[in-house]
Design a protein around this motif. Sequence first.
Motif, PDB file in Angstrom:
ATOM      1  N   LEU A  11      50.099  -5.469 -20.632  1.00  0.00           N
ATOM      2  CA  LEU A  11      50.822  -5.207 -21.879  1.00  0.00           C
ATOM      3  C   LEU A  11      50.092  -4.119 -22.661  1.00  0.00           C
ATOM      4  CD1 LEU A  11      51.745  -8.862 -22.881  1.00  0.00           C
ATOM      5  CD2 LEU A  11      53.267  -7.106 -21.966  1.00  0.00           C
ATOM      6  N   GLU A 132      55.789  -3.974 -23.971  1.00  0.00           N
ATOM      7  CA  GLU A 132      55.813  -5.214 -24.758  1.00  0.00           C
ATOM      8  C   GLU A 132      56.188  -6.419 -23.895  1.00  0.00           C
ATOM      9  OE1 GLU A 132      55.352  -5.844 -28.105  1.00  0.00           O
ATOM     10  OE2 GLU A 132      55.229  -3.805 -28.899  1.00  0.00           O
ATOM     11  N   TYR A 133      56.989  -6.167 -22.860  1.00  0.00           N
ATOM     12  CA  TYR A 133      57.483  -7.272 -22.031  1.00  0.00           C
ATOM     13  C   TYR A 133      57.683  -6.774 -20.615  1.00  0.00           C
ATOM     14  CZ  TYR A 133      60.465 -10.997 -20.192  1.00  0.00           C
ATOM     15  OH  TYR A 133      60.976 -12.015 -19.423  1.00  0.00           O
ATOM     16  N   ARG A 134      57.276  -7.605 -19.668  1.00  0.00           N
ATOM     17  CA  ARG A 134      57.582  -7.381 -18.261  1.00  0.00           C
ATOM     18  C   ARG A 134      57.761  -8.765 -17.670  1.00  0.00           C
ATOM     19  NH1 ARG A 134      53.387  -9.970 -19.209  1.00  0.00           N
ATOM     20  NH2 ARG A 134      51.342  -9.366 -18.447  1.00  0.00           N
ATOM     21  N   GLU A 151      65.089 -14.871 -21.561  1.00  0.00           N
ATOM     22  CA  GLU A 151      63.787 -14.347 -21.927  1.00  0.00           C
ATOM     23  C   GLU A 151      63.792 -12.854 -22.263  1.00  0.00           C
ATOM     24  OE1 GLU A 151      61.371 -15.946 -18.762  1.00  0.00           O
ATOM     25  OE2 GLU A 151      61.806 -17.975 -19.465  1.00  0.00           O
ATOM     26  N   LEU A 152      64.542 -12.038 -21.549  1.00  0.00           N
ATOM     27  CA  LEU A 152      64.610 -10.619 -21.906  1.00  0.00           C
ATOM     28  C   LEU A 152      65.247 -10.465 -23.278  1.00  0.00           C
ATOM     29  CD1 LEU A 152      64.193  -7.635 -21.349  1.00  0.00           C
ATOM     30  CD2 LEU A 152      66.303  -7.659 -19.992  1.00  0.00           C
ATOM     31  N   ALA A 155      62.778 -11.403 -25.915  1.00  0.00           N
ATOM     32  CA  ALA A 155      61.791 -10.337 -26.086  1.00  0.00           C
ATOM     33  C   ALA A 155      62.381  -9.184 -26.899  1.00  0.00           C
ATOM     34  CB  ALA A 155      61.317  -9.844 -24.716  1.00  0.00           C
ATOM     35  N   ILE A 165      55.890 -11.236 -29.178  1.00  0.00           N
ATOM     36  CA  ILE A 165      56.516 -12.091 -28.170  1.00  0.00           C
ATOM     37  C   ILE A 165      55.575 -13.269 -27.970  1.00  0.00           C
ATOM     38  CG2 ILE A 165      57.252 -12.250 -25.758  1.00  0.00           C
ATOM     39  CD1 ILE A 165      57.912  -9.216 -25.975  1.00  0.00           C
ATOM     40  N   GLN A 169      55.217 -14.856 -20.526  1.00  0.00           N
ATOM     41  CA  GLN A 169      56.035 -13.919 -19.773  1.00  0.00           C
ATOM     42  C   GLN A 169      55.864 -14.219 -18.286  1.00  0.00           C
ATOM     43  OE1 GLN A 169      55.668  -9.820 -21.039  1.00  0.00           O
ATOM     44  NE2 GLN A 169      55.300 -10.445 -23.156  1.00  0.00           N
TER      45      GLN A 169
END
Length: 180
Positions: A11, A132-134, A151-152, A155, A165, A169
Amino acid sequence: MALTESTMVKLGSVAPYFNLPDTLGKNVSIEDFDSELLIIVFTCNHCPYAKAVEERLIKLGKEYKNDVDFVLISSNDSENYPEDSPKKMAERHTEKGYPFPYLYDETQEVAKAYSAVCTPDIFLYNEDRKLEYRGRIDDNWQNPEQVEREELKMAIEAVLNGKTIDFEQKPSMGCNIKWK
């Protein structure tokens, strides 16, 4: 088909540059996106995991069209997987009415730069293009009617509202990218 999980890139990593042809043959670069958020999804036409979440991505793309740029990238070897050829990508783009560009990474350099390994592999970047998100799109890739955690979307909402977040993840999973 080898089931593969995303690598969970660090991140805060900066989005690598790309400049790739879309399904109309026009080059699109990371600089062409100016929305607050940028979501990059490595995908393809033939993977059952990618196909299973395709309608959900289209729905999110339409829902957040004013605040979030989405872009799909296929990095598969189209010589050995002809269903993932630029011609077939263009057909799918039209058939499904994607509200976002679908790009072809013929050299596979972009997938490598992002450490993308599966389809779908999802990355959400903030306005500074920091990760920020994966992870996965939701908690049930097979049965959309049984999804309990989007979840996406969670986020997207967190980052758009300036929040952190605050949930674990979990990696996306799917077919491995078909390397040359």
